[in-house]
Motif scaffolding. Structure first.
Motif, short mmCIF file in Angstrom:
data_model
loop_
_atom_site.label_atom_id
_atom_site.label_comp_id
_atom_site.label_asym_id
_atom_site.label_seq_id
_atom_site.Cartn_x
_atom_site.Cartn_y
_atom_site.Cartn_z
N LEU A 106 0.88 -1.00 -0.17
CA LEU A 106 -0.36 0.15 0.00
C LEU A 106 0.93 1.41 0.12
CD1 LEU A 106 -3.03 0.87 0.04
CD2 LEU A 106 -2.64 0.99 2.62
N THR A 107 0.68 2.33 -1.00
CA THR A 107 1.31 3.33 -0.42
C THR A 107 0.77 5.11 -1.59
OG1 THR A 107 1.16 3.62 -2.79
CG2 THR A 107 2.45 2.09 -2.21
N ASP A 108 1.54 5.55 -0.83
CA ASP A 108 0.10 6.97 -1.39
C ASP A 108 0.13 7.35 -2.84
OD1 ASP A 108 3.09 7.79 -2.29
OD2 ASP A 108 3.61 9.37 -1.28
N SER A 109 -0.95 8.25 -2.69
CA SER A 109 -0.50 8.71 -4.31
C SER A 109 0.73 9.72 -4.96
CB SER A 109 -2.26 9.12 -3.99
OG SER A 109 -3.31 8.87 -3.58
N ALA A 114 5.93 7.02 -5.58
CA ALA A 114 4.85 6.92 -4.56
C ALA A 114 6.02 6.04 -3.95
CB ALA A 114 4.23 5.47 -4.37
N THR A 115 5.45 6.41 -2.03
CA THR A 115 6.12 6.01 -1.19
C THR A 115 5.20 5.07 0.00
OG1 THR A 115 7.02 8.23 -0.85
CG2 THR A 115 6.57 7.38 1.57
N GLY A 141 2.93 -0.82 -6.47
CA GLY A 141 1.68 -0.78 -5.34
C GLY A 141 0.76 -0.30 -5.74
N TYR A 142 -0.14 -0.12 -4.75
CA TYR A 142 -1.82 0.92 -4.87
C TYR A 142 -2.03 1.55 -4.40
CZ TYR A 142 -2.87 -2.85 -2.13
OH TYR A 142 -3.51 -4.03 -0.33
N SER A 143 -2.70 2.49 -4.17
CA SER A 143 -2.88 3.80 -3.14
C SER A 143 -3.84 3.07 -2.86
CB SER A 143 -2.87 4.94 -3.76
OG SER A 143 -3.99 4.61 -5.17
N ILE A 148 -3.21 1.74 -9.35
CA ILE A 148 -2.00 1.44 -9.34
C ILE A 148 -1.12 2.38 -8.89
CG2 ILE A 148 -0.46 0.58 -11.17
CD1 ILE A 148 -2.89 -1.38 -12.01
N THR A 149 0.18 2.70 -8.51
CA THR A 149 1.18 2.95 -8.77
C THR A 149 2.35 2.18 -8.40
OG1 THR A 149 1.23 2.72 -5.93
CG2 THR A 149 0.48 4.10 -6.56
N THR A 150 3.57 3.33 -9.03
CA THR A 150 4.27 2.34 -9.36
C THR A 150 6.05 3.67 -8.64
OG1 THR A 150 5.41 4.23 -10.94
CG2 THR A 150 4.53 1.82 -11.82
N LEU A 151 6.87 3.05 -8.26
CA LEU A 151 7.75 3.29 -6.62
C LEU A 151 9.23 3.68 -7.49
CD1 LEU A 151 7.66 -0.21 -4.93
CD2 LEU A 151 6.33 1.91 -4.56
N GLY A 152 9.15 4.04 -8.20
CA GLY A 152 10.52 4.00 -8.88
C GLY A 152 11.30 4.07 -9.41
N ARG A 153 12.67 4.96 -10.40
CA ARG A 153 14.25 4.05 -9.91
C ARG A 153 14.19 3.30 -9.03
NH1 ARG A 153 16.72 4.32 -14.69
NH2 ARG A 153 15.86 6.72 -14.85
N GLY A 154 13.70 1.59 -9.44
CA GLY A 154 15.43 0.65 -8.54
C GLY A 154 13.74 0.52 -7.74
#
Length: 409
Positions: A106-109, A114-115, A141-143, A148-154
């Motif tokens: 679970l992430t932020d939006s 996303a974090t 992840g998902y908000s 659906i969210t993505t977590l950035g590079r790496g």
């Protein structure tokens, strides 16, 4: 039940041939009697058909929202999970997959970077009751609202460690095309040596200062939950590098060298405000506005120059120069600087190791090594385990070679 989480990047998933190496690593742990959770990245790099950058290249990204771009870029990892499952199942193994929602991340939006807020491993653990191998899509992840969210590079490194935390894994193995963590980038420093062990704090400093082996957020999360990371090669069965707690490194004397690594970056810039009015809290307001602009200041210094004036210098990422200049212009009346100097083409070289705090003369040795080879040091920053020098961008690679020779040659 011993569970091993294994993360495989695009160089491992990109072709039938590279996936066979990946399967050898999965099957090795399976044959030891372990359960395996494999976190996979999209297949390959641009212009491989299902790579993330390839997917982005077939759309007009300026016509899509950030949420829609995340939906698109998450597809590559979903394809990978199904390809890997089908090929392993054909080999006779009991394999299952999880969907984005079943990941439990679970992430932020904040789409595209996303974090993670919480992680739960119920669905993965349930699937491990019947399957020996579970394949998970990395990088996503998902908000709270189910998007659906993505977590950035790496991000796949980060999701692998997060899953490891959620399911109480015994170890998280991060596979790439290099066989561990080296004292420097071997492409720049041919004499670089592979480390058998490195502490979380040292690895975090290396990651934040230019080393690209592990994502710094995954190291932070592993350190917080004391998850062991094993960075190793998909194409070599030899031991890689273990990333462990600082206490264990010191207790068992696992660190091999006073210095664990030397790294560098070439994307810095220096901004100097000359003759700022020292009678007002201009610096405080300046940094508040810079933070509001989502800009990180890497180094800051101020010096009184007489007449109620002071000079303020800061090092930032070069891509953030326009945003900071705009802030400075907005505060022109408050700061009353005589002039602003923007210096691009700045780089950084960093010497990192827990031995810095217990050995005298380390900064002097770094400084003198550079200056004696006509590399001018413009600004510095130091901590107990990190000495960073800001120098001309064109000198960064040579500086890494010289410092590696001075400390580890």
């Amino acid at each position: 039940m011993k569970i091993i989480v294994q993360k495989f990047g695009g160089t491992s998933t990109r072709s039938i041939e590279t996936r066979e190496h990946m399967y050898k690593n999965i099957i090795r742990e399976h044959d030891k009697g372990n359960k395996v959770v494999a976190v996979v990245s999209a297949m390959g790099r641009y212009d491989d058909p299902y790579a993330t950058d390839t997917l982005l290249s077939i759309v007009h990204t300026d016509q899509l929202t950030d949420e829609e771009i995340d939906r698109l870029t998450s597809i590559g990892e979903t394809i990978s999970t199904l390809v890997v499952k089908s090929e392993l199942a054909k080999k006779g193994y009991v394999v299952d997959t999880v969907t984005n929602a079943e990941l439990g991340i679970l992430t932020d939006s904040h789409h595209q970077n996303a974090t993670i807020t919480t992680v739960e491993g119920k669905h993965i653990l349930d699937k491990l009751k019947n399957a020996d191998i579970v394949i998970c899509p990395g990088f996503q992840g998902y908000s709270q609202n189910g998007k659906i969210t993505t977590l950035g590079r790496g991000g796949s490194d980060l999701s692998a460690v997060a899953i490891g935390v959620a399911i109480d894994a015994n170890e998280v193995e991060i596979y790439s095309d290099v066989n561990g963590i080296y004292t420097a980038d071997p492409r720049i420093v041919p004499d670089a040596m592979k480390l058998n062990y490195i502490s979380y704090s040292e690895m975090l400093e290396l990651s934040k200062n230019g080393a690209k082996v592990l994502n710094h957020r995954c190291v932070q999360l592993a350190a917080k939950h004391d998850i062991v990371i094993h960075a190793r090669s998909s194409f070599d069965e030899s031991q890689g590098t273990y990333v462990l707690g600082d206490e264990k490194i010191m207790k068992d004397h696992l660190n091999q060298f006073i210095i664990s690594g030397i790294t560098g970056s070439q994307n810095e810039a220096r901004i100097t405000l000359v003759g700022v009015d020292a009678k007002v809290n201009g610096a405080g307001e300046l940094f508040e506005k810079i933070a509001d602009a989502n800009v990180n200041v890497n180094v800051f210094s101020q010096a009184l120059v007489g007449g109620g004036r002071m000079d303020i210098s800061l090092i930032i990422n070069d891509k953030d120069v326009p945003a900071v200049v705009e802030v400075i212009n907005d505060l022109k009346e408050t700061l009353q600087a005589k002039k602003t100097i923007v210096r691009g083409n700045i780089g950084k070289v960093a010497v990192i190791g827990v031995g810095i705090k217990n050995n005298k003369g380390m900064f002097q040795k770094v400084y003198n090594t550079l200056m004696s080879h006509d590399i001018n040091v413009e600004m510095t920053s130091c901590s107990e385990i990190n000495i960073s020098c800001y120098i001309d961008r064109d000198d960064v690679k040579r500086a890494q070679v010289l410092l590696h020779e001075a400390f580890l040659g």
